[in-house]
Scaffold this active site. Structure first.
Site, mmCIF file in Angstrom:
data_model
loop_
_atom_site.group_PDB
_atom_site.id
_atom_site.type_symbol
_atom_site.label_atom_id
_atom_site.label_comp_id
_atom_site.label_asym_id
_atom_site.label_seq_id
_atom_site.Cartn_x
_atom_site.Cartn_y
_atom_site.Cartn_z
ATOM 1 N N ASP A 61 0.656 -1.150 0.203
ATOM 2 C CA ASP A 61 -0.143 -0.267 0.068
ATOM 3 C C ASP A 61 1.187 1.025 0.094
ATOM 4 O OD1 ASP A 61 -1.606 2.051 0.420
ATOM 5 O OD2 ASP A 61 -2.514 0.721 2.042
ATOM 6 N N SER A 138 -2.391 14.627 -14.110
ATOM 7 C CA SER A 138 -4.192 14.174 -14.727
ATOM 8 C C SER A 138 -4.247 15.690 -15.515
ATOM 9 C CB SER A 138 -4.706 14.160 -14.093
ATOM 10 O OG SER A 138 -6.187 13.689 -14.295
ATOM 11 N N TYR A 151 -9.960 14.731 -6.570
ATOM 12 C CA TYR A 151 -8.848 14.041 -7.101
ATOM 13 C C TYR A 151 -7.747 15.256 -7.681
ATOM 14 C CZ TYR A 151 -7.141 11.125 -11.255
ATOM 15 O OH TYR A 151 -6.452 10.854 -11.915
ATOM 16 N N LYS A 155 -3.967 15.910 -7.553
ATOM 17 C CA LYS A 155 -3.221 15.814 -8.583
ATOM 18 C C LYS A 155 -2.367 17.329 -9.154
ATOM 19 C CE LYS A 155 -3.857 11.327 -9.989
ATOM 20 N NZ LYS A 155 -2.814 10.193 -10.511
HETATM 21 P P1 NAI Z 1 -6.226 1.630 -12.963
HETATM 22 O O1 NAI Z 1 -7.644 1.077 -11.504
HETATM 23 O O2 NAI Z 1 -6.470 0.603 -13.628
HETATM 24 O O3 NAI Z 1 -4.501 1.397 -11.415
HETATM 25 C C1 NAI Z 1 -4.433 1.567 -10.366
HETATM 26 C C2 NAI Z 1 -3.628 0.574 -9.858
HETATM 27 O O4 NAI Z 1 -3.115 1.252 -8.794
HETATM 28 C C3 NAI Z 1 -4.630 -0.478 -9.588
HETATM 29 O O5 NAI Z 1 -3.982 -1.848 -10.049
HETATM 30 C C4 NAI Z 1 -5.209 -0.296 -8.243
HETATM 31 O O6 NAI Z 1 -4.864 -1.578 -7.355
HETATM 32 C C5 NAI Z 1 -3.526 0.264 -7.589
HETATM 33 N N1 NAI Z 1 -3.374 1.142 -6.407
HETATM 34 C C6 NAI Z 1 -5.101 2.072 -5.802
HETATM 35 N N2 NAI Z 1 -4.307 2.078 -4.465
HETATM 36 C C7 NAI Z 1 -3.397 1.576 -3.951
HETATM 37 C C8 NAI Z 1 -2.669 2.201 -3.474
HETATM 38 N N3 NAI Z 1 -3.054 2.138 -1.793
HETATM 39 N N4 NAI Z 1 -1.156 1.279 -2.786
HETATM 40 C C9 NAI Z 1 -0.954 0.430 -3.801
HETATM 41 N N5 NAI Z 1 -1.392 0.734 -5.265
HETATM 42 C C10 NAI Z 1 -2.560 0.940 -4.975
HETATM 43 O O7 NAI Z 1 -5.998 2.934 -12.644
HETATM 44 P P2 NAI Z 1 -5.617 3.617 -14.073
HETATM 45 O O8 NAI Z 1 -5.879 4.472 -15.180
HETATM 46 O O9 NAI Z 1 -3.752 3.269 -14.764
HETATM 47 O O10 NAI Z 1 -4.428 4.825 -12.932
HETATM 48 C C11 NAI Z 1 -2.659 5.328 -13.241
HETATM 49 C C12 NAI Z 1 -3.067 6.550 -12.875
HETATM 50 O O11 NAI Z 1 -3.022 7.321 -13.309
HETATM 51 C C13 NAI Z 1 -3.901 7.189 -11.463
HETATM 52 O O12 NAI Z 1 -2.371 8.076 -10.510
HETATM 53 C C14 NAI Z 1 -4.485 7.632 -11.526
HETATM 54 O O13 NAI Z 1 -5.001 8.734 -10.783
HETATM 55 C C15 NAI Z 1 -4.005 8.439 -13.091
HETATM 56 N N6 NAI Z 1 -4.481 8.495 -14.592
HETATM 57 C C16 NAI Z 1 -6.011 8.256 -15.363
HETATM 58 C C17 NAI Z 1 -5.985 8.504 -16.176
HETATM 59 C C18 NAI Z 1 -7.358 7.819 -16.923
HETATM 60 O O14 NAI Z 1 -8.414 8.224 -17.914
HETATM 61 N N7 NAI Z 1 -7.008 6.473 -16.776
HETATM 62 C C19 NAI Z 1 -6.349 9.958 -15.854
HETATM 63 C C20 NAI Z 1 -5.672 10.860 -15.721
HETATM 64 C C21 NAI Z 1 -4.829 10.315 -14.300
#
Ligand code: NAI
Length: 249
Positions: A61, A138, A151, A155
């Site tokens: 975490d 973001s 959020y 960010k």
């Molecule tokens: P996702 O939900 O597919 O992946 C996020 C991962 O982070 C998951 O595997 C989750 O288990 C892990 N996670 C969550 N809390 C955690 C913690 N406390 N400790 C360790 N791991 C943890 O989401 P995605 O889209 O790949 O997001 C990745 C990053 O990109 C995030 O920071 C998100 O805010 C950012 N982002 C995503 C966008 C989108 O449209 N998908 C747009 C802009 C930014």
């Protein structure tokens, strides 16, 4: 194939979405990768190993101080050093100030912001040969957005922390940049639709309002992260790279 040859990288949130695509790309480019996630990342690691790469999964975490220290220790003990850190794990709560509880606010800040500070605190001393840190901001960290107050705040903090970290650690040969995606097709986007109780088809169609007429793919964000992680961006630090198909245009 060799952009990150002989490098050791940590990817947080590497079990899914952007983190997963980046861990896979880093490994394909020669890095040994620590795939850290709250969820089980062993499937990602098996895929990397099957393709001839090196990786290890760490269940952690990133809001926890001891877990962040453990992630860095595992990188150094398993692969002998640390050169690249991708602070990518994140969560979103699609709520306004009137809707979000104080506990949920704190959780968003802990996972999205405190984690960046904690990971840097342990990773920077381990980057004895210099290094590159990439933080996931973001588009909403730069321009704001609706129904996501915590959020947007988190960010924006990541974007400005990136500049502060860049200044503090430049002399140690460590560059720090942020990648700022627009809508990207990952499980997080589906989670947002669920939180807003919107039909996925309707939510997905919103992405077509972008100038390029579609959302991004995790691989398209990973390509930008690789650029920031490697020597191709050797004179960039403190910058906020936007990868959003023209959403900010
Ligand atoms: P996702 O939900 O597919 O992946 C996020 C991962 O982070 C998951 O595997 C989750 O288990 C892990 N996670 C969550 N809390 C955690 C913690 N406390 N400790 C360790 N791991 C943890 O989401 P995605 O889209 O790949 O997001 C990745 C990053 O990109 C995030 O920071 C998100 O805010 C950012 N982002 C995503 C966008 C989108 O449209 N998908 C747009 C802009 C930014």
């Amino acid at each position: 194939m060799n952009t990150l040859r002989n490098k050791v990288a940590i990817v947080t949130g590497g079990a899914s979405g952007i983190g997963r695509a980046t861990a896979e790309l880093f490994a394909a480019e020669g890095a040994a990768v620590v795939v850290a996630d709250l969820a089980d990342a062993s499937e990602v690691v098996r895929g990397i190993e099957a393709a001839g790469g090196r990786a290890v999964a760490v269940r952690a975490d990133v809001s926890s101080e001891t877990d962040c220290e453990r992630i860095v220790t595992i990188a150094v003990q398993t692969f002998g050093g640390l050169h690249v850190l991708f602070n990518n794990a994140g969560i979103i709560r699609r709520q306004t100030a009137l809707e979000i509880s104080a506990d949920d606010w704190d959780r968003v800040m802990a996972v999205n912001v405190r984690s960046v500070y904690l990971m840097c605190r342990f990773a920077v001393p381990a980057m004895t040969e210099g290094g590159s840190i990439v933080n996931t901001g973001s588009g909403w960290g730069l321009k704001g957005g609706g129904n996501a107050l915590s959020y947007c705040a988190s960010k924006a903090a990541v974007v400005n922390m990136t500049r502060a970290l860049a200044i503090d650690h430049a002399a140690a040969g460590i560059r720090v940049n942020s990648v700022n995606p627009g809508d990207t097709m990952t499980p997080m986007l589906r989670d947002e639709a669920r939180q807003l109780q919107e039909e996925w088809a309707v939510f997905e169609k919103d992405a077509a309002d972008r100038p390029m007429g579609r959302a991004g793919t995790p691989q398209e964000i990973a390509a930008a992260v690789l650029f920031l992680a490697g020597e191709a961006s050797s004179y960039m630090t403190g910058s906020a790279l936007v990868v959003d198909g023209g959403g900010l245009a």
